[in-house]
Design a protein around this motif. Structure first.
Motif, PDB file in Angstrom:
ATOM      1  N   ASN A 205      53.852  83.923  61.883  1.00  0.00           N
ATOM      2  CA  ASN A 205      52.849  83.187  61.102  1.00  0.00           C
ATOM      3  C   ASN A 205      53.056  81.684  61.244  1.00  0.00           C
ATOM      4  O   ASN A 205      52.096  80.920  61.386  1.00  0.00           O
ATOM      5  CB  ASN A 205      52.922  83.570  59.628  1.00  0.00           C
ATOM      6  CG  ASN A 205      52.425  84.989  59.370  1.00  0.00           C
ATOM      7  OD1 ASN A 205      51.700  85.561  60.189  1.00  0.00           O
ATOM      8  ND2 ASN A 205      52.835  85.561  58.240  1.00  0.00           N
ATOM      9  N   ASP A 206      54.310  81.253  61.208  1.00  0.00           N
ATOM     10  CA  ASP A 206      54.617  79.828  61.362  1.00  0.00           C
ATOM     11  C   ASP A 206      54.201  79.333  62.741  1.00  0.00           C
ATOM     12  O   ASP A 206      53.721  78.200  62.895  1.00  0.00           O
ATOM     13  CB  ASP A 206      56.123  79.575  61.181  1.00  0.00           C
ATOM     14  CG  ASP A 206      56.570  79.778  59.734  1.00  0.00           C
ATOM     15  OD1 ASP A 206      55.705  79.818  58.844  1.00  0.00           O
ATOM     16  OD2 ASP A 206      57.803  79.919  59.519  1.00  0.00           O
ATOM     17  N   SER A 209      50.482  78.835  62.663  1.00  0.00           N
ATOM     18  CA  SER A 209      50.154  77.639  61.866  1.00  0.00           C
ATOM     19  C   SER A 209      50.444  76.362  62.633  1.00  0.00           C
ATOM     20  O   SER A 209      49.669  75.410  62.609  1.00  0.00           O
ATOM     21  CB  SER A 209      50.949  77.652  60.556  1.00  0.00           C
ATOM     22  OG  SER A 209      50.593  78.757  59.761  1.00  0.00           O
ATOM     23  N   ALA A 210      51.572  76.346  63.337  1.00  0.00           N
ATOM     24  CA  ALA A 210      51.938  75.152  64.107  1.00  0.00           C
ATOM     25  C   ALA A 210      50.977  74.925  65.261  1.00  0.00           C
ATOM     26  O   ALA A 210      50.730  73.782  65.660  1.00  0.00           O
ATOM     27  CB  ALA A 210      53.366  75.306  64.639  1.00  0.00           C
TER      28      ALA A 210
END
Length: 214
Positions: A205-206, A209-210
């Motif tokens: 997920n990170d 997002s990044a």
């Protein structure tokens, strides 16, 4: 039951095998999530992020798949002076036969054949891919596929090995309840596997997002 400090005791073997089972399940869930969520048809953004650092993610998958197969092989080891599902089953049959109820006897009876069936599949690749550096080892992923290993087939094998462990744990620990196939029972290793799944999901997920908000 023998004292906990005795490395040959059933209790000690159960703890060692539980750690191996946990390692196998954790590696399997990491590999599965990366492959499933990183599929271009599932999440194009995540797939692009993974492809941008493809060398790292390929090495990560190989490392976890290697750990998975080594751990499964260890669980199915028939050698002497090892802790495995076989050694625990043998110890239960020889050391505490008087503690095995008739219901447990009926459950234990087919387990050895079930372990043999799984072990035969993995032993074919064990030495070729992990025991030494074969000249064809570069075709690592292709050989998994050619041998019929998929995330679904591995998950089914792990489910069976986990069930065998739960039965052996119940007998070796003196529990009266006979675990049933598909029954949800929580053990210490279950929390570790669940935590790894959450962490892997969060990492992916990170990464998304990044990529969306650089």
């Amino acid at each position: 039951m023998a004292h906990h400090s005795d490395p040959d005791s059933i209790e000690s073997q159960l703890q060692t095998v539980q750690m191996r089972l946990s390692e196998a399940l954790q590696s399997a869930v990491i590999s599965r999530l990366i492959n499933e969520r990183g599929d271009a048809e599932v999440d194009g953004t995540l797939n692009a992020a993974i492809q941008a650092r493809g060398g790292f993610w390929y090495a990560t998958l190989v490392a976890h798949q290697t750990t998975l197969f080594i751990s499964i092989s260890a669980l199915l080891d028939k050698g002497r002076d090892v802790a495995s599902l076989y050694s625990i089953l043998a110890a239960i049959e020889t050391e505490i036969p008087d503690r095995i109820s008739e219901e447990f006897r009926g459950t234990l009876r087919p387990l050895r054949q079930e372990l043999d069936a799984i072990g035969n599949k993995y032993n074919k690749l064990r030495h070729k891919l992990f025991g030494h550096t074969d000249l064809e080892r570069g075709k690592f992923m292709a050989q998994f596929d050619a041998a019929g290993f998929t995330h679904l087939s591995i998950a089914k094998d792990l489910e069976q090995l986990e069930y065998v462990f739960k039965v052996l744990f119940a007998v070796g620990s003196g529990h009266e309840h006979v675990p049933q196939r598909g029954e949800i029972l929580h053990y210490p290793y279950s929390m570790h596997v669940a935590a790894v799944q959450r962490d892997t999901d969060a990492l992916l997920n990170d990464l998304v997002s990044a990529s969306v908000n650089p």
